[in-house]
Scaffold this motif. Sequence first.
Motif, PDB file in Angstrom:
ATOM      1  N   ALA A  95       0.840  -1.198   0.000  1.00  0.00           N
ATOM      2  CA  ALA A  95       0.000   0.000   0.000  1.00  0.00           C
ATOM      3  C   ALA A  95       0.880   1.255   0.000  1.00  0.00           C
ATOM      4  O   ALA A  95       0.635   2.204  -0.733  1.00  0.00           O
ATOM      5  CB  ALA A  95      -0.893  -0.008   1.233  1.00  0.00           C
ATOM      6  N   GLU A  96       1.951   1.225   0.798  1.00  0.00           N
ATOM      7  CA  GLU A  96       2.826   2.403   0.865  1.00  0.00           C
ATOM      8  C   GLU A  96       3.305   2.769  -0.528  1.00  0.00           C
ATOM      9  O   GLU A  96       3.212   3.929  -0.951  1.00  0.00           O
ATOM     10  CB  GLU A  96       4.011   2.083   1.788  1.00  0.00           C
ATOM     11  CG  GLU A  96       3.582   1.694   3.201  1.00  0.00           C
ATOM     12  CD  GLU A  96       4.710   1.062   3.991  1.00  0.00           C
ATOM     13  OE1 GLU A  96       4.574   0.967   5.213  1.00  0.00           O
ATOM     14  OE2 GLU A  96       5.727   0.665   3.372  1.00  0.00           O
TER      15      GLU A  96
ATOM     16  N   VAL B  37       0.111   6.633   5.239  1.00  0.00           N
ATOM     17  CA  VAL B  37      -0.091   5.193   5.059  1.00  0.00           C
ATOM     18  C   VAL B  37       0.862   4.438   5.968  1.00  0.00           C
ATOM     19  O   VAL B  37       0.473   3.504   6.659  1.00  0.00           O
ATOM     20  CB  VAL B  37       0.182   4.791   3.601  1.00  0.00           C
ATOM     21  CG1 VAL B  37      -0.223   3.348   3.384  1.00  0.00           C
ATOM     22  CG2 VAL B  37      -0.546   5.710   2.666  1.00  0.00           C
TER      23      VAL B  37
ATOM     24  N   ALA C 125       1.967   1.968  -3.384  1.00  0.00           N
ATOM     25  CA  ALA C 125       0.850   2.394  -4.231  1.00  0.00           C
ATOM     26  C   ALA C 125       0.547   3.876  -3.994  1.00  0.00           C
ATOM     27  O   ALA C 125       0.442   4.672  -4.933  1.00  0.00           O
ATOM     28  CB  ALA C 125      -0.382   1.554  -3.912  1.00  0.00           C
ATOM     29  N   ILE C 126       0.455   4.251  -2.720  1.00  0.00           N
ATOM     30  CA  ILE C 126       0.109   5.645  -2.416  1.00  0.00           C
ATOM     31  C   ILE C 126       1.226   6.584  -2.862  1.00  0.00           C
ATOM     32  O   ILE C 126       0.984   7.655  -3.409  1.00  0.00           O
ATOM     33  CB  ILE C 126      -0.163   5.810  -0.910  1.00  0.00           C
ATOM     34  CG1 ILE C 126      -1.378   4.992  -0.499  1.00  0.00           C
ATOM     35  CG2 ILE C 126      -0.389   7.275  -0.576  1.00  0.00           C
ATOM     36  CD1 ILE C 126      -2.632   5.386  -1.265  1.00  0.00           C
TER      37      ILE C 126
END
Lengths: 212, 212, 239, 238, 238
Positions: D142-143, D201, D145-146
């Motif tokens: 996720a990190e 995140v 991706a953001i």
Amino acid sequence: MTHSSLPSLSVRGLTLSRGPRRLFADLKWDLDAGSAMVLRGPNGCGKTTLLRVIAGLTRPESGEVRLGGAPWKALNAEQRRNCLYLGHSAALKEELSVDANLSCALDCDAESVDADALAAALAAVGLGERRHLEARRLSQGQKRRVGLARLALSAKPMWLLDEPTNALDAEGVALFLRLVERHLGAGGMACIATHLPMDIGAPVREIRLGSA
Amino acid sequence: MTHSSLPSLSVRGLTLSRGPRRLFADLKWDLDAGSAMVLRGPNGCGKTTLLRVIAGLTRPESGEVRLGGAPWKALNAEQRRNCLYLGHSAALKEELSVDANLSCALDCDAESVDADALAAALAAVGLGERRHLEARRLSQGQKRRVGLARLALSAKPMWLLDEPTNALDAEGVALFLRLVERHLGAGGMACIATHLPMDIGAPVREIRLGSA
Amino acid sequence: MKIYRYASPTLFYPLAGALWPWFAGFAAILGAVGLYMSFFVAPTDFQQGEVYRIIFIHVPSAWMGMFIYLVMAFYGVLALSFNTRISAMMMHALAPTGAMFTFIALLTGALWGRPTWGTYWIWDARMTSTLILLFLYLGFMALTHAIDDTRRADRAGALLAIVGSVNIPIIYFSVKWWNSLHQSTSVSPGTAPKMAQIMLITMLVMVFACWAYSIAMALVRVRALIREREAGAVLEGTQ
Amino acid sequence: MNAVLPVAILPNAELVVERGAWVALKRDLKISMAGKGELAQALAFLVIVASLFPLAVGPETMLLKRIAAGVVWVAALLAVLLTLPRLFASDYADGTLEQLLLSPYPLPLIVAGKILGHWLTTGLPLTLVAPLLGVQYGLEGAELAILMLGLLLGTPVLSMIGAIGAALTLGLRGASILMALLVLPLYVPVLIFGAGAAGQVQAAMDPTANLSLLGACLLFGALAAPFAAAAALKISLD
Amino acid sequence: MNAVLPVAILPNAELVVERGAWVALKRDLKISMAGKGELAQALAFLVIVASLFPLAVGPETMLLKRIAAGVVWVAALLAVLLTLPRLFASDYADGTLEQLLLSPYPLPLIVAGKILGHWLTTGLPLTLVAPLLGVQYGLEGAELAILMLGLLLGTPVLSMIGAIGAALTLGLRGASILMALLVLPLYVPVLIFGAGAAGQVQAAMDPTANLSLLGACLLFGALAAPFAAAAALKISLD
Ligand code: HEM
Ligand SMILES: Nc1ncnc2c1ncn2[C@@H]1O[C@H](COP(=O)(O)OP(=O)(O)OP(=O)(O)O)[C@@H](O)[C@H]1O
Ligand SMILES: Nc1ncnc2c1ncn2[C@@H]1O[C@H](COP(=O)(O)OP(=O)(O)OP(=O)(O)O)[C@@H](O)[C@H]1O
Ligand SMILES: [Mg+2]
Ligand SMILES: [Mg+2]
């Protein structure tokens, strides 16, 4: 092709100084379709500056340029369409090939030219075999000749040319004169700053700007 | 001042091609003190390239340039001292004043010139009142004229000039011719690439490079 | 048109000449009174002791720093839309003063920080945004100094001031936000000692002193600018 | 050599104004392609700068993870800064910029085209390569991706603001660094929102706020920047 | 206009070769002075970049203190990088570089003069302003001193290495970023020693080893760089 429909260019009281010195004051003249105005004068008298003012690149201190009555809005789209400006620099992208350069320039002028016409023009100015050469490899004179090709293809009624014959050989100069002749013959107009005689079969007027 | 002591320049079998095309092959000529060699030829025939080879900026494929017997070591200090090269570009620092530019250039040439001579030279080329103007403000022709001032002050026996009259007005051209005349009269030598006639009161030979 | 562009400086010159001594005077008087009050009249703060008195310089200068940039932007709009030379000059004249106040805010703040929380600098929101404001000023001055053609310098400076001022609120907000993301910053300068009546008055006096000073300086600088460009203006204008 | 001259073409009656942006875009992309491996260069710069930091601050993984997003963002920002001269300065130097100004198409459209071109050749590739660096610094799923999403929204804004700075400093000596002076402070919000989102995140917080703020900047910039830059160009060439 | 021409001056018999460096130095300093406030610009750039990091990684004092030296060094390194085009590229563009090559003075000496000029207008001011940033990041006394000392020894090396890169990339498109690619890897040792020294002080260790390594780089660079750069120039202009 003919521009006979075209209104005349008129310069009204243009005034501009640079630093302490007044380059031109209260210039007044008209230029009718089919004729050329040659700007003469010693180095530094203000020819380039005047051309840039007419092109709308530089603002005059006072006075204005009119295209058939209507005041010339500096850089106004409709009027920009009418005018082609060739400055001191050849305005080429060194890293692009010769014909890429030419077609880019024509795109920006919103002129639609097909590949054959483009090739023909390049051949006519003697860059036929150099079409695919990077512009940076061209010789000084060849760079100017790309500009000639652009003139050959341009449909714009008004040409503003700043010492277009610099670095051209005799044959190149002759070619240039033929181009201007044809342009004027078709009812175009031209303002040309040059130190060379302009003996062509078309009405040519001269103005001398005061000595520098 | 006189360079009469000076050995002659001789070009021996210079050959150079660019891309597919051979610009010049096996060039052979000598140039004696007090005379000039004018390089002629259509745009793109290789004048600039040849001058750069002679100056030692470009390496020829074969052949060599000799200064009185001794082979010309490209960029060898002692020989660089003898030669002054003016290329297509005016070689000015836009942000420096005119006279700052000139004195920098002379410093690099290791010429010692006092302020008065410098001022006189600038006046002679018509930049008298513009001495303190930033170079970027100069007109095209005025930029070239700074080069003329440099010629006027140079003590170097060999001049390599690439289209020195570009953008100069008639008066500027005359001035340039006078300078060359004086230089040759003093026993100097010059190689000049130009499209203009060089009618001066000094021995001038011409070579035409093959058409482009 | 001509009148518009050239006459106004020549008219403004004497006016400014007549006005600036008054504002300078106000500045001197108010400044003297304000400083006296802040150092001798205003009571000692029970938690911060004497140091807190810096606030009387710190806050007004911080406010001025922000305010002057907006004023510059306002003149910038005038300069571009009516292309009046005088407003462009006002813009140039204000920049150094604004930068100075911003710098003073930083300096006093830093000096304040040392005793109050033991370090000259923490990345508190307000401190950071003030720092960035200083950068905006520096950018403006660097640009206008780098351009030697006054016409271009005026117009370019005006545009930059406008763009900058549009960004100031965004920057200010974003920095606050950034700071709130990281709670770990223990102290924040915001902990204002509750303003006693007298403190408030002192503050106001100092604020007005700064105002008067800024106006006076601006007028003086504009006069200098006009004098500097006079030759040009006369040449370009009439004859 | 002296072949007959081709007859000039008749002017095409109406001018399709919108084409302006496209013409400029096409042109600049052509040029970028000609200048071999420019994309590669922008990327390599990002990678190198990002790899310098571990050398400078030491290899502690925790520390690096903490500063990862920040470093990537600052590096991206500098990469954009370094490539800004391509936007106008090179055209100004060779005189083609004048020609663009004189083209019949509206200047803001042309500028918009150039800005888009600049983003496609810098911001976009940077965005795509960012995860690589993120991994170097130990970021995950996720990190990453953001981080990418933030760059995707943020880098166009960098190009837009940069365009204004580039236009204002045109032809001035030391333009590159002067431009940095003007532009970097204006980059602050983008930096904060972008790095903030990534940071959130990592802290297991919800980054949508930051991201939507970035989006807002993007919209606003897209509307305002071309006009501002166009105005700046006219000023600089006068 | 047509005044009598001044008589040319006689060539001064012997050539004082050593003056070459001085001539070049004087020239470049003149130019820097003409380009208003260049020093100020290099400084401002350093300060701004250094101030961006906290915005990117967050304001935690401890964290910042940890990365302080690294950030300052990377920022200084980038500032030097951004000012490298001044060294040769601008002279190349306006044709004055050819003239320098053709000057009778030995090229390496001229290059040496130019390098020195570059350092005086970038590295030196950077060194002097560094403590300011250190304070922002909460460094004190000895830490600041070593940071400065490191920069004093390191920045000249940056200019020297940079000169080689600048000469090699002369006239290539996208030169600025290409140069960054060539140069940054070579900067790594300097960065490691410099930042390392500062780091050691913070960790209460003895930094002399790192510093003397920096000194060695400096000596070696001073001997080799001018010749390398001169050779590169000749290649680029052929
Ligand atoms: C370089 C450091 C500092 C900067 C740049 C700075 C900046 C500012 C600014 C811009 C303001 C006015 C804006 C506003 O009122 O919202 C302000 C107000 C204030 N500052 Fe600072 N500051 C700094 C350090 C400090 C320190 C160390 C203290 C005390 C511990 C402090 C205490 C205050 C107080 C009490 C106010 C007024 C109360 C208020 O307006 O909220 N500041 N500062
Ligand atoms: N700031 C300034 N101060 C004084 N003179 C200036 C300044 N800026 C420009 N000039 C002068 O204005 C003139 C510009 O003229 P311009 O370039 O139009 O000449 P030109 O007629 O094109 O000459 P050329 O034939 O050499 O091209 C030059 O004489 C230049 O010296
Ligand atoms: N890579 C290449 N491939 C093909 N031709 C090339 C290449 N590089 C250079 N040329 C050609 O070499 C010639 C260079 O000649 P040069 O510049 O010396 O001409 P010149 O005689 O100075 O012409 P001008 O009178 O226009 O200055 C040009 O014709 C150019 O097109
Ligand atoms: Mg001219
Ligand atoms: Mg040539």
